[in-house]
Scaffold this active site. Sequence first.
Site, PDB file in Angstrom:
ATOM      1  CG  HIS A   1      11.660  40.854  -5.099  1.00  0.00           C
ATOM      2  ND1 HIS A   1      11.125  40.317  -3.748  1.00  0.00           N
ATOM      3  CD2 HIS A   1      11.789  42.275  -4.492  1.00  0.00           C
ATOM      4  CE1 HIS A   1      11.138  40.964  -2.831  1.00  0.00           C
ATOM      5  NE2 HIS A   1      11.497  42.274  -3.073  1.00  0.00           N
TER       6      HIS A   1
ATOM      7  CG  ASP B   1      10.585  36.950  -4.035  1.00  0.00           C
ATOM      8  OD1 ASP B   1      12.076  37.147  -4.305  1.00  0.00           O
ATOM      9  OD2 ASP B   1      10.357  37.679  -3.403  1.00  0.00           O
TER      10      ASP B   1
ATOM     11  CB  SER C   1      12.174  43.277  -0.312  1.00  0.00           C
ATOM     12  OG  SER C   1      10.868  43.568  -0.338  1.00  0.00           O
ATOM     13  N   GLY C   2      13.692  40.730   1.419  1.00  0.00           N
ATOM     14  CA  GLY C   2      14.861  40.036   1.578  1.00  0.00           C
ATOM     15  C   GLY C   2      15.429  40.028   3.113  1.00  0.00           C
TER      16      GLY C   2
END
Length: 355
Positions: free
Chosen positions: A70, A108, A202-203
């Site tokens: 994402h 994801d 995120s990530g």
Amino acid sequence: YFSIGLGLLVYDVSSALICGRTSVTTSSRIVGGQNASAGRWPWQASLLRLGRHICGGSLINKEWVLSAAHCVHGLWFITQEGFNPNQVFRYVRLIIKHPNYNFTNENDIALLKLRSPVTFTDYIRPVCLAAHNSVFNSGTDSWITGWGNIMPLPSPKVLQEVEVPVIGNRQCNCLYGVGNITDNMICAGLLEGGKDSCQGDSGGPMVSRQSSVWVQSGIVSFGTGCARPETPRVFGRVSRYQEWISSFVCSDPPGFVQFTSAGADPDYSYSCPGLPPPPPTPSPSSSTNESTILSSATSPPRNVLLLCFLLLVPILALILYAMKHRLGSCIQRCIHLIRSDNNDIYSDTKVLYSK
């Protein structure tokens, strides 16, 4: 275009040999965290778009960064502040999202290939990845890092770190609603809240230490708010994607490490309405019984064995009779040859071979 910020003794060794090791052994804020010392998390990457920090990532070898799918899809901009003298920048040549990612929280995960390789230093090193079938019991000590928001403070100028325990998938399923947490996910956080990753993290990686090596167990994926009670952060479970990662990262393969947790997992006995019971664990007695049943099922019945024996008896009798007759003839022939002179032997032998 995406670019990667990473951040001088140089190491020219394979990623698998150097992964997960840092030159910093002690720490010097992510919500409820603290400033990270330089070189403590040398695999941490910042995904930039038009000079702005979007997400985190982790360096897994000299040319590849692991992040969330994402992160490379949306236009979520968060300003990165400060300056790190140890960092380097690389443009991204290729972005590969998991083929089964469809804007949901499942699968994801994404790989980003750099336009040119980095050089390993004390401040730039790859992280080890959890190998297939790695086990992270509930309560496993873990660290999350990133440049995301500190709530309610503004984004930090230095990399942040926070320590949180793993929360088992059964309990996490109960907290998020049964069915929302799959085997491809792993959760972590404090049930009382106060410590968590947040927007902009995120990530990024979640890592746990095994002996002297740091192993990445998760990729920051999603959550409800930041640092709220009974809402742990959810991560992509790295160990579920070893085969997929290895299919693209062929040269200088990343270091996959089998992570194991000691003792029984307390999450195994966790239950809530709607949650299916855990699969039974085989006991030694049940294993013995199962082996006995399997052996009995695969063994032929006794009447079949008896029938086979009765059929073989006349066949064996015929064979023995033929052998006895042939053997007697041979013995008589040998006696005759022995009693003959040499010429008779040669002559008889010629006759035998000519028949």
